[in-house]
Design an enzyme around this catalytic site. Structure first.
Site, PDB file in Angstrom:
ATOM      1  N   TYR A  62       0.672  -1.165   0.252  1.00  0.00           N
ATOM      2  CA  TYR A  62       0.099   0.000   0.335  1.00  0.00           C
ATOM      3  C   TYR A  62       0.842   1.139   0.155  1.00  0.00           C
ATOM      4  CZ  TYR A  62      -3.353   3.374   1.021  1.00  0.00           C
ATOM      5  OH  TYR A  62      -3.747   5.059   0.858  1.00  0.00           O
ATOM      6  N   TYR A 145      12.733 -18.745 -12.584  1.00  0.00           N
ATOM      7  CA  TYR A 145      12.696 -17.936 -13.726  1.00  0.00           C
ATOM      8  C   TYR A 145      11.802 -17.794 -14.660  1.00  0.00           C
ATOM      9  CZ  TYR A 145      14.702 -12.970 -15.469  1.00  0.00           C
ATOM     10  OH  TYR A 145      15.031 -12.178 -16.053  1.00  0.00           O
ATOM     11  N   LYS A 149       7.894 -15.335 -15.183  1.00  0.00           N
ATOM     12  CA  LYS A 149       7.993 -14.726 -15.850  1.00  0.00           C
ATOM     13  C   LYS A 149       6.467 -14.698 -16.563  1.00  0.00           C
ATOM     14  CE  LYS A 149      11.539 -11.611 -14.727  1.00  0.00           C
ATOM     15  NZ  LYS A 149      10.940 -10.012 -14.695  1.00  0.00           N
TER      16      LYS A 149
END
Length: 315
Positions: A62, A145, A149
């Protein structure tokens, strides 16, 4: 306008912070320093339009006030880093992507996701256009990885389709330049560090595999244009240099530019190491009026100069 950049203390993220500030934006940088370094953004502390949050994006995010653009660039990007932090890497590009997309939704902000050429895997199509689905080993050592992605891309498109978030996915090909770590693990910092230290330059296999190398200033320009231009919602865009280079030729060029006496030695090829990697940037040219300006030689000279200073400081 106000932007949030995750991975702000990383190689690319720190250059983005600098460029957005130069363009007059207020910049909120976020990083937990797992692979980023405070040194990369130390010169920005005290800037009236820069604010830094030491925070891990895998937790709920936030931020007070308005945000116009969220750029999610947090993630270990070197094989050395993501293979030694596999679970964290997957969390950054799953929970981290979910949290930053949620923030973009709350703030009605544009969302820029830093994807990678690794989503193409060891490609059968060459050069790689955005329409190519890729050839990735989902259980290999690089999958933490690659697949993270790919999952993030799917998440981005789900938020685009279901919530109407203005999402842009940027598939970034090999990028290099100042602020890379001397022990980064990627090929250019490896070769430069070895050459300047007089150590043997270690080339995987016979060095016949190819990569394309984009200088950081060129990449940042492409990211900026993709972030600011209207009408790109839901687009996937390759950013990289279409000049294809054999790794053995890169090693020889770095030896020449550093005037090094280092010998070139050959080591076994890692699992799932792509044989060829080169972007089709037709879409970037058409949509962003963008293409790289720096030659490999020019970019390497700038990078070598920075590494020389860095290595002297470490002595």
């Amino acid at each position: 306008m106000r932007v949030l950049i995750t991975g702000a203390a990383g190689f690319i993220g720190s250059h983005l912070c600098e460029r957005f500030l130069k363009e007059g934006f207020e910049v909120i940088g976020m990083d937990n320093f797992i692979t980023g370094s405070p040194d990369n953004i130390a010169h920005l502390f005290g800037h009236p339009k820069f604010k830094f949050l030491h925070y891990n994006v895998i937790n709920y995010i936030y931020v007070e006030g308005s945000i116009d653009i969220v750029l999610h660039f947090a993630c270990p990007a070197s094989p050395v880093d993501y293979m030694s932090n596999p679970i964290h890497t997957m969390k950054v590009d799953s929970l981290g992507t979910l949290n930053t997309l949620g923030l973009a939704k709350l703030k009605k902000a544009r969302y820029i996701f830093a994807s990678t050429s690794e989503v193409y895997g060891d490609p059968f199509v060459h050069p790689q256009p955005e329409t190519y689905w890729g050839y990735v080993n989902p259980v290999g050592p690089r999958s933490v990885y690659d697949e993270a992605k790919r999952f993030s891309e799917a998440m981005c498109m789900a938020y685009y389709r279901e919530h109407g978030i203005d999402v842009r996915i940027l598939r970034i090909f090999n990028t290099y330049g100042p602020r890379m770590r001397t022990k980064d693990g990627r090929v250019i910092p490896n070769f430069i560090t070895q050459a300047l230290s007089g150590e043997p330059i270690t080339v995987y296999g016979k060095g016949e595999q190819t990569r394309s190398f984009c200088y950081i200033d060129d990449l940042v320009e492409g990211i900026l244009r993709a972030s600011l231009k209207d009408g790109l919602s839901g687009e996937v865009i390759n950013l990289g240099n279409p000049e294809e280079v054999k790794i053995i030729n890169l090693a020889m060029l770095i030896v020449e530019l550093t005037k090094s006496s280092s010998e070139i030695i050959f080591t076994p090829q890692p699992p799932d190491d792509p044989k060829r990697r080169c972007p089709d940037i037709t879409k970037a040219k058409e949509l962003l009026s963008w293409e790289p300006k720096f030659s490999l030689r020019e970019g390497l000279e700038n990078t070598i100069s920075w590494f020389k200073k860095k290595l002297r400081k470490n002595l």
